[in-house]
Scaffold this motif. Structure first.
Motif, PDB file in Angstrom:
ATOM      1  N   PHE A 135      -0.713  11.198   0.429  1.00  0.00           N
ATOM      2  CA  PHE A 135       0.272  10.480   0.542  1.00  0.00           C
ATOM      3  C   PHE A 135       1.603  11.116   0.551  1.00  0.00           C
ATOM      4  CE2 PHE A 135      -2.750   7.285  -1.246  1.00  0.00           C
ATOM      5  CZ  PHE A 135      -2.892   6.609   0.108  1.00  0.00           C
ATOM      6  N   ASP A 136       2.695  11.059   1.122  1.00  0.00           N
ATOM      7  CA  ASP A 136       3.962  11.398   1.202  1.00  0.00           C
ATOM      8  C   ASP A 136       4.111  13.116   1.204  1.00  0.00           C
ATOM      9  OD1 ASP A 136       5.202   8.802   0.391  1.00  0.00           O
ATOM     10  OD2 ASP A 136       4.190   9.276  -1.743  1.00  0.00           O
ATOM     11  N   VAL A 137       3.028  13.505   1.968  1.00  0.00           N
ATOM     12  CA  VAL A 137       3.040  14.890   2.352  1.00  0.00           C
ATOM     13  C   VAL A 137       3.316  15.025   3.729  1.00  0.00           C
ATOM     14  CG1 VAL A 137       2.129  15.899   0.446  1.00  0.00           C
ATOM     15  CG2 VAL A 137       0.654  15.146   2.370  1.00  0.00           C
ATOM     16  N   ASP A 138       3.848  16.148   4.444  1.00  0.00           N
ATOM     17  CA  ASP A 138       4.038  16.474   5.779  1.00  0.00           C
ATOM     18  C   ASP A 138       2.899  16.941   6.601  1.00  0.00           C
ATOM     19  OD1 ASP A 138       6.204  15.539   7.190  1.00  0.00           O
ATOM     20  OD2 ASP A 138       7.606  16.759   5.787  1.00  0.00           O
ATOM     21  N   THR A 139       1.924  17.349   5.817  1.00  0.00           N
ATOM     22  CA  THR A 139       0.655  17.846   6.343  1.00  0.00           C
ATOM     23  C   THR A 139      -0.673  16.886   6.116  1.00  0.00           C
ATOM     24  OG1 THR A 139       0.105  18.893   4.462  1.00  0.00           O
ATOM     25  CG2 THR A 139       1.191  20.547   5.650  1.00  0.00           C
ATOM     26  N   ASN A 140      -1.623  17.042   6.934  1.00  0.00           N
ATOM     27  CA  ASN A 140      -2.841  16.314   6.888  1.00  0.00           C
ATOM     28  C   ASN A 140      -3.990  17.158   7.450  1.00  0.00           C
ATOM     29  OD1 ASN A 140      -4.107  13.978   6.486  1.00  0.00           O
ATOM     30  ND2 ASN A 140      -3.302  12.822   8.070  1.00  0.00           N
ATOM     31  N   GLN A 141      -5.218  16.753   7.211  1.00  0.00           N
ATOM     32  CA  GLN A 141      -6.299  17.206   7.705  1.00  0.00           C
ATOM     33  C   GLN A 141      -7.219  16.022   7.814  1.00  0.00           C
ATOM     34  OE1 GLN A 141      -8.242  20.106   5.379  1.00  0.00           O
ATOM     35  NE2 GLN A 141      -9.533  20.885   7.115  1.00  0.00           N
ATOM     36  N   VAL A 142      -7.767  15.681   9.037  1.00  0.00           N
ATOM     37  CA  VAL A 142      -8.409  14.534   9.255  1.00  0.00           C
ATOM     38  C   VAL A 142      -9.545  14.954  10.036  1.00  0.00           C
ATOM     39  CG1 VAL A 142      -6.365  13.016   9.486  1.00  0.00           C
ATOM     40  CG2 VAL A 142      -7.527  14.077  11.641  1.00  0.00           C
TER      41      VAL A 142
ATOM     42  N   ASN B 120       0.842  -1.300  -0.048  1.00  0.00           N
ATOM     43  CA  ASN B 120       0.043  -0.099   0.118  1.00  0.00           C
ATOM     44  C   ASN B 120       0.879   1.274   0.225  1.00  0.00           C
ATOM     45  OD1 ASN B 120      -2.679  -1.131   0.063  1.00  0.00           O
ATOM     46  ND2 ASN B 120      -2.611  -1.061   2.460  1.00  0.00           N
ATOM     47  N   ARG B 121       0.594   2.204  -0.425  1.00  0.00           N
ATOM     48  CA  ARG B 121       1.021   3.394  -0.266  1.00  0.00           C
ATOM     49  C   ARG B 121       1.024   3.915   1.098  1.00  0.00           C
ATOM     50  NH1 ARG B 121      -0.532   7.657  -4.844  1.00  0.00           N
ATOM     51  NH2 ARG B 121       1.119   9.324  -3.808  1.00  0.00           N
ATOM     52  N   SER B 122       2.091   4.057   1.751  1.00  0.00           N
ATOM     53  CA  SER B 122       2.089   4.675   3.029  1.00  0.00           C
ATOM     54  C   SER B 122       3.544   5.301   3.611  1.00  0.00           C
ATOM     55  CB  SER B 122       1.647   3.583   4.048  1.00  0.00           C
ATOM     56  OG  SER B 122       1.969   4.063   5.223  1.00  0.00           O
ATOM     57  N   SER B 123       3.725   6.161   3.799  1.00  0.00           N
ATOM     58  CA  SER B 123       5.170   6.615   4.303  1.00  0.00           C
ATOM     59  C   SER B 123       5.324   6.349   5.831  1.00  0.00           C
ATOM     60  CB  SER B 123       5.493   8.166   4.074  1.00  0.00           C
ATOM     61  OG  SER B 123       4.536   8.964   5.001  1.00  0.00           O
ATOM     62  N   GLY B 124       4.434   6.319   6.479  1.00  0.00           N
ATOM     63  CA  GLY B 124       4.628   5.795   7.941  1.00  0.00           C
ATOM     64  C   GLY B 124       4.511   7.341   8.629  1.00  0.00           C
ATOM     65  N   ARG B 125       4.520   8.130   8.355  1.00  0.00           N
ATOM     66  CA  ARG B 125       4.787   9.516   8.962  1.00  0.00           C
ATOM     67  C   ARG B 125       3.719   9.693  10.069  1.00  0.00           C
ATOM     68  NH1 ARG B 125       6.136  13.469   3.786  1.00  0.00           N
ATOM     69  NH2 ARG B 125       8.226  12.610   3.442  1.00  0.00           N
ATOM     70  N   MET B 126       2.508   9.538   9.687  1.00  0.00           N
ATOM     71  CA  MET B 126       1.235   9.776  10.787  1.00  0.00           C
ATOM     72  C   MET B 126       1.516   8.916  12.050  1.00  0.00           C
ATOM     73  SD  MET B 126      -0.937  12.034  11.106  1.00  0.00           S
ATOM     74  CE  MET B 126      -1.047  12.020  12.930  1.00  0.00           C
ATOM     75  N   GLY B 127       1.808   7.764  11.643  1.00  0.00           N
ATOM     76  CA  GLY B 127       1.869   6.716  13.009  1.00  0.00           C
ATOM     77  C   GLY B 127       3.455   7.057  13.809  1.00  0.00           C
ATOM     78  N   TYR B 128       4.293   7.450  13.114  1.00  0.00           N
ATOM     79  CA  TYR B 128       5.692   7.782  13.603  1.00  0.00           C
ATOM     80  C   TYR B 128       5.474   9.048  14.497  1.00  0.00           C
ATOM     81  CZ  TYR B 128       8.707   4.252  11.930  1.00  0.00           C
ATOM     82  OH  TYR B 128       9.449   2.857  11.775  1.00  0.00           O
ATOM     83  N   ALA B 129       4.614   9.985  14.078  1.00  0.00           N
ATOM     84  CA  ALA B 129       4.435  11.369  14.714  1.00  0.00           C
ATOM     85  C   ALA B 129       3.706  11.232  15.984  1.00  0.00           C
ATOM     86  CB  ALA B 129       3.691  12.459  13.695  1.00  0.00           C
ATOM     87  N   LEU B 130       2.724   9.994  15.792  1.00  0.00           N
ATOM     88  CA  LEU B 130       1.732   9.872  16.988  1.00  0.00           C
ATOM     89  C   LEU B 130       2.618   9.112  18.072  1.00  0.00           C
ATOM     90  CD1 LEU B 130      -1.282   8.643  14.957  1.00  0.00           C
ATOM     91  CD2 LEU B 130      -1.607  10.044  17.006  1.00  0.00           C
TER      92      LEU B 130
END
Ligand code: CTP
Ligand code: CA
Length: 222
Positions: A183-190, A34-44
Motif C-alpha cells: 500500500f501507499d507506494v508508487d511501485t508494484n510487482q504483480v 480498506n487500505r487503498s490509495s487508488g494509484r493502480m486504478g488511476y494509472a490504468l
C-alpha cells in the motif's frame, strides 16, 4: 512527449475502471474501509485514455487528481459502486476492477454519533455484494473482464481460484506484504494469471505496471 507519441491501440474501445477503497459508515463520524490509495486504478485509467480509449473511472474516496480526459464517477460505499458499475458496464469493452471493495459493512448506520460512554462491545456486519462476481455471471462473452487480488499468502492459488470463480479473463495478483508492492507506494510487482498461463511482471512503477496490464488486455480483445 513519449506519452503523446504512444500508440492509440485502444482507440474506439470503452474501458470501465474502478479504483480506491469503499467506505462503509458506522455513524456520522466513523466508517469501515480498506487500505487503498487508488494509484493502480488511476494509472490504468490514465494510460488507457492516453492509448485512445474512452474511459469511465468509478472511484471510491481517494486523494488523487482526476486523470485528464477521463469521466470520473465518485462513489462512497460498495453498494454505490455496484450501482455505478451496473450503469456503465453495458457500454464497456473492457472492465477492470482495481477497487478495494469492503467485503463487509456495519449492519446499520447510527444517525447520531456513538458516544464513548456507550461504546458497543461488538459491531454487527453484513456482507457486501461481490460486484466482480456479478459481472462475471452476467457478462457478454466478448467483454474482457479483469480482476485484482490482494493477497498476503498463496498468491498463485488464490489468483487461480478467483480467476475461475469470478469467471474472469485475467487477474492481477498483488502482494500486500511486500515493501515495494503493498500500500501507499508508487511501485508494484504483480502476478498476471489468465487462461493461457501466468507471468510475474518485474518491479515497476504503477504507471509502467498499467502499461503492461493493458498490453496483456489488448491481446485478449476479440
Ligand atoms: N471485489 C468486488 N466486490 C467485492 C469484493 C471484491 O468486486 N465485494 C473485486 C475486487 O475489486 C477485486 C476482486 O474482486 O478485483 C478480488 O478482490 P479480493 O478482495 O482480492 O477477493 P475477495 O473475492 O473479496 O476474497 P478475499 O477478500 O476473501 O480474499
Ligand atoms: Ca475482499
Amino acid at each position: 512527449l513519449l506519452a503523446t507519441l504512444s500508440s492509440q491501440d485502444l482507440q474506439g474501445r470503452h474501458v470501465l475502471v474502478t479504483a480506491g477503497p469503499t467506505r462503509e459508515p458506522l455513524d456520522p463520524a466513523r466508517y469501515l474501509s480498506n487500505r487503498s490509495s487508488g494509484r493502480m486504478g488511476y494509472a490504468l485509467a490514465r494510460v488507457a485514455r492516453r492509448r485512445g480509449a474512452r474511459v469511465t473511472l468509478v472511484s471510491g474516496p481517494v486523494s488523487l487528481d482526476p486523470p485528464p480526459g477521463v469521466e470520473v464517477v465518485p462513489v462512497m460505499t460498495a453498494r454505490d459502486m455496484r450501482a455505478a458499475v451496473r450503469e456503465h458496464r453495458d457500454q464497456a469493452d473492457i472492465i477492470i476492477m482495481a477497487a478495494a471493495v469492503a467485503d463487509f459493512r456495519p449492519v446499520g448506520c447510527a444517525d447520531r454519533k456513538i458516544k464513548k460512554s456507550r461504546a458497543p462491545d461488538t459491531i454487527a456486519l453484513s456482507e457486501n455484494p461481490d460486484i466482480l462476481k456479478e459481472l462475471g455471471r452476467e457478462r457478454r462473452p466478448e467483454q474482457v473482464l479483469v480482476g485484482f487480488a490482494a493477497e498476503s499468502h498463496d498468491h498463485e492459488a488464490e489468483g487461480r481460484r478467483k480467476l475461475a470463480t469470478k469467471n474472469l479473463d485475467l487477474i492481477c495478483v498483488n502482494d500486500i506484504l511486500g515493501e515495494k508492492t503493498g500500500f501507499d507506494v508508487d511501485t508494484n510487482q504483480v502476478l498476471l494469471i489468465d487462461w493461457q498461463g501466468q507471468e510475474t511482471l518485474p518491479l515497476l512503477s504503477k504507471e509502467e505496471t498499467a502499461v503492461r496490464i493493458l498490453d496483456r488486455i489488448r491481446e485478449l480483445l476479440p
